[in-house]
Design an enzyme around this catalytic site. Structure first.
Site, short mmCIF file in Angstrom:
data_model
loop_
_atom_site.label_atom_id
_atom_site.label_comp_id
_atom_site.label_asym_id
_atom_site.label_seq_id
_atom_site.Cartn_x
_atom_site.Cartn_y
_atom_site.Cartn_z
N HIS A 200 0.80 -1.23 0.00
CA HIS A 200 0.00 0.00 0.00
C HIS A 200 0.83 1.28 0.00
CE1 HIS A 200 0.94 -0.08 4.28
NE2 HIS A 200 0.58 1.18 4.34
C1 UD1 Z 1 -2.00 5.54 6.17
C2 UD1 Z 1 -0.68 5.89 6.84
C3 UD1 Z 1 0.31 4.74 6.68
C4 UD1 Z 1 -0.30 3.44 7.15
C5 UD1 Z 1 -1.61 3.21 6.42
C6 UD1 Z 1 -2.29 1.94 6.83
C7 UD1 Z 1 -0.12 8.29 6.79
C8 UD1 Z 1 0.82 9.28 6.21
N1 UD1 Z 1 -0.06 7.06 6.24
O1 UD1 Z 1 -1.72 5.43 4.76
O2 UD1 Z 1 1.45 5.01 7.47
O3 UD1 Z 1 0.61 2.39 6.89
O4 UD1 Z 1 -2.47 4.33 6.70
O5 UD1 Z 1 -3.39 1.71 6.03
O6 UD1 Z 1 -0.85 8.60 7.69
N2 UD1 Z 1 -9.04 5.31 1.71
C9 UD1 Z 1 -10.29 4.80 1.59
N3 UD1 Z 1 -10.95 4.47 2.74
C10 UD1 Z 1 -10.41 4.62 3.96
C11 UD1 Z 1 -9.11 5.16 4.06
C12 UD1 Z 1 -8.44 5.50 2.92
O7 UD1 Z 1 -10.83 4.64 0.52
O8 UD1 Z 1 -11.06 4.29 4.96
C13 UD1 Z 1 -8.29 5.65 0.47
C14 UD1 Z 1 -8.51 7.07 0.04
O9 UD1 Z 1 -8.57 7.08 -1.34
C15 UD1 Z 1 -7.24 7.77 0.49
C16 UD1 Z 1 -6.20 6.65 0.39
O10 UD1 Z 1 -6.91 5.46 0.71
O11 UD1 Z 1 -6.93 8.86 -0.28
C17 UD1 Z 1 -5.05 6.81 1.33
O12 UD1 Z 1 -5.51 6.98 2.68
P1 UD1 Z 1 -4.61 7.81 3.72
O13 UD1 Z 1 -5.20 7.77 5.07
O14 UD1 Z 1 -4.29 9.14 3.15
O15 UD1 Z 1 -3.23 7.03 3.73
P2 UD1 Z 1 -2.90 5.46 3.70
O16 UD1 Z 1 -2.28 5.15 2.40
O17 UD1 Z 1 -4.04 4.62 4.15
#
Ligand code: UD1
Length: 369
Positions: A200
């Protein structure tokens, strides 16, 4: 005293759960739980509260997704009035996600003490957003709870006073130890034997040509054993862009899994391939071979004492390391049990299921109540 916990993303939940439980045993402590809403899908958040038997949050800031600046700023703006309203004696933040640093910054500006659980980990790679979050959070935290001695050394080198550093062990392993008995059998409806894959990190999944090459390697490995790949929402978007979700018969893509199902899958896997931080630790505890598709790790102890190998951005190495592991692995249930018996937990003395109890003791002692 009042302790306010801030959590926001999937890897926070298994770290906060044991601390909430341990502090609930302290009559002098009252607790509040704030969810920033960084992760909001039921599969990324809700189901964990159920399985980890965590109280529902007292407040959800519902910030959702965005760029790093947008997300961090949204958490800060929404969290400030909550803090002003509650004025807790201590804010506890977890791990290295954007919610961690955002909540820590707001607390420090309001003069509220901060405890950082899982302090001191360093990859020394500042292109990782999490490394920036770790560095900044540790600098402004008052109580730094570290999982292993290397983390203490990192903090000392950054000029942090020894009196702020508390080596307590690994809270994520507290949760694993508590719930492991519920994962004795292999999860149903999965092929066997299998390699478990999670990817991821932006550096792996936002680079589409690279992602496509990794899929080709996984697909090739899939001729030898099943590839089970629970897909993070970010990764799903990329796989959809590549049109790869339905065109790889050798890879079993799956929605994100709840904690217990995922732990059972790790426990019984022949091999894990990942870019996660926490999974490097969980596989180390379980004695499951782990190949980490990153150039560096903030958890070097998993390479020095555990089962983790960094294969970097090197497809040839990934392919060869996977084949090598499979030559030596007994992928069945008996294999899982004997692997656990052989784990190096003796050399990881504070990965013993009691890290959160130590944190609770230190918090109460530090408050002088
Ligand atoms: C975040 C953490 C990372 C951790 C990961 C675990 C930061 C900088 N990164 O990354 O360290 O390893 O979580 O998962 O905080 N999205 C959904 N539904 C959700 C959450 C996210 O669809 O419930 C999608 C969205 O399109 C979003 C993308 O995932 O833009 C990324 O989510 P985000 O919370 O920005 O970062 P992660 O890649 O999940």
């Amino acid at each position: 005293m009042e302790v306010l916990h801030v959590i926001g993303a999937r890897p926070n939940f298994m770290k906060a759960a044991p601390v909430l439980r341990a502090l609930a045993q302290k009559p002098q402590v009252s607790q509040k739980l704030v969810h920033t809403g960084q992760h909001y899908d039921a599969a990324m958040s809700g189901v964990f509260f159920q399985q980890l038997q965590m109280p529902q949050p007292d407040c959800n800031l519902e910030v959702g997704s965005g760029t790093h600046a947008q997300q961090t700023a949204a958490i800060m703006s929404a969290f400030e009035p909550v803090l002003l309203n509650h004025r807790p004696d201590l804010v506890l933040v977890y791990g290295d996600v954007n919610s961690t640093v955002a909540a820590a910054l707001v607390s420090s500006k309001l003069g509220i003490k901060i405890g950082h659980v899982e302090a001191g980990l360093r990859s020394r790679d500042r292109s990782m957003p999490e490394e920036i979050n770790r560095l900044l959070t540790d600098q402004i935290s008052d109580l730094l709870f570290t999982p292993s001695a290397d983390a203490d050394q990192n903090l000392l080198h950054e000029g942090i006073d020894r009196s702020r550093i508390h080596l307590v062990g690994n809270v994520m392993i507290d949760t694993l130890i508590r719930l492991l008995p519920q994962t004795a059998s292999k999860p149903q409806n999965f092929p066997s034997p299998y390699a478990l894959v999670t990817l991821h990190r932006p550096s792996n999944v936002d680079d589409l040509p690279w992602l496509q090459q990794m899929l080709a390697i996984l697909s090739d490995l899939g001729k030898d054993l099943a590839i089970v790949f629970p897909v993070h929402p970010r990764t799903r978007r990329r796989l959809e862009e590549l049109g790869s979700l339905h065109s790889n018969p050798n890879i079993h893509f799956h929605d994100p899994l709840p904690y217990l199902e995922f732990l059972a899958l790790q426990r019984h896997a022949a091999l894990v391939i990942t870019d996660s931080g926490g999974i490097q630790e969980e596989t180390t505890f379980l004695g499951v071979p782990c190949l980490t598709v990153r150039e560096n790790t903030e958890r070097p102890i998993t390479v020095d004492l555990g089962t983790n190998q960094l294969v970097g951005r090197n497809l040839q190495r990934l392919r060869e390391a996977a084949k090598e592991v499979l030559r030596h692995t007994a992928p069945d249930r008996a294999g899982a049990t004997s692997r656990e018996a052989q784990t190096k937990t003796k050399t990881l003395p504070l990965w013993d299921g009691q890290a959160a109890d130590r944190i609770a003791e230190i918090i109460v002692r530090a408050s002088g109540r």
